[in-house]
Write a protein that holds these residues in place. Structure first.
Motif, PDB file in Angstrom:
ATOM      1  N   TYR A 149       0.853  -1.186   0.000  1.00  0.00           N
ATOM      2  CA  TYR A 149       0.000   0.000   0.000  1.00  0.00           C
ATOM      3  C   TYR A 149       0.887   1.232   0.000  1.00  0.00           C
ATOM      4  CZ  TYR A 149      -3.277  -3.556   1.327  1.00  0.00           C
ATOM      5  OH  TYR A 149      -4.033  -4.689   1.337  1.00  0.00           O
ATOM      6  N   PHE A 186       3.886   0.656   2.413  1.00  0.00           N
ATOM      7  CA  PHE A 186       3.512  -0.045   3.640  1.00  0.00           C
ATOM      8  C   PHE A 186       3.041  -1.452   3.291  1.00  0.00           C
ATOM      9  CE2 PHE A 186       2.944   4.426   4.400  1.00  0.00           C
ATOM     10  CZ  PHE A 186       3.316   4.630   5.716  1.00  0.00           C
ATOM     11  N   THR A 187       3.353  -2.401   4.155  1.00  0.00           N
ATOM     12  CA  THR A 187       2.828  -3.755   3.967  1.00  0.00           C
ATOM     13  C   THR A 187       1.519  -3.940   4.727  1.00  0.00           C
ATOM     14  OG1 THR A 187       4.211  -4.537   5.786  1.00  0.00           O
ATOM     15  CG2 THR A 187       5.082  -4.803   3.552  1.00  0.00           C
ATOM     16  N   ASP A 188       1.267  -3.101   5.710  1.00  0.00           N
ATOM     17  CA  ASP A 188       0.061  -3.184   6.534  1.00  0.00           C
ATOM     18  C   ASP A 188      -0.880  -2.035   6.159  1.00  0.00           C
ATOM     19  OD1 ASP A 188      -1.866  -3.042   8.559  1.00  0.00           O
ATOM     20  OD2 ASP A 188      -0.432  -3.322  10.187  1.00  0.00           O
ATOM     21  N   ASN A 220      -3.509  -0.923   7.581  1.00  0.00           N
ATOM     22  CA  ASN A 220      -3.894  -0.070   8.706  1.00  0.00           C
ATOM     23  C   ASN A 220      -2.835   0.978   9.015  1.00  0.00           C
ATOM     24  OD1 ASN A 220      -6.453  -1.285   9.246  1.00  0.00           O
ATOM     25  ND2 ASN A 220      -5.339  -3.040  10.062  1.00  0.00           N
ATOM     26  N   ARG A 221      -1.577   0.615   8.890  1.00  0.00           N
ATOM     27  CA  ARG A 221      -0.492   1.595   9.097  1.00  0.00           C
ATOM     28  C   ARG A 221      -0.519   2.652   7.991  1.00  0.00           C
ATOM     29  NH1 ARG A 221       3.956  -0.201  12.782  1.00  0.00           N
ATOM     30  NH2 ARG A 221       4.484   1.960  12.389  1.00  0.00           N
TER      31      ARG A 221
END
Length: 94
Positions: free
Chosen positions: A2, A53-55, A57-58
């Motif tokens: 992301y 980002f891999t997450d 939500n982050r």
């Protein structure tokens, strides 16, 4: 993956967004795919910053944070002037 990204618009304002496909999303902004969107009447746009980002939500958290920043603070981020960020976050009282 992301991406949180910042675009500089033709009117010198900044647009912050999030996407899972950066190239596709930039093309959508540049082509004016979404009539009435913030960038539609402010084209051409230029990508001036992005972070991966891999997450999700982050990434969402980072996007929300950057959207609230002042123009000066966004420019410090864009220019890799990370040492200026804490000072630009402080409220100034008279």
């Amino acid at each position: 993956m992301y991406f949180v990204y910042v675009l500089k618009c033709s009117d010198k304002t900044y647009y912050t967004g999030i996407t899972s496909n950066l190239d596709k999303r930039l093309n959508e902004h540049q082509s004016g795919k979404y009539f009435g969107s913030y960038t539609f009447s402010r084209r051409p746009i230029h990508l001036v910053y992005y972070a991966a980002f891999t997450d999700v939500n982050r990434a969402i958290e980072a996007e929300k944070k950057i959207k609230k920043w002042s123009k000066a603070k966004k420019e410090a981020l864009i220019n890799n002037e990370f040492d200026k960020l804490p000072n630009l976050a402080k409220k100034k009282f008279k």
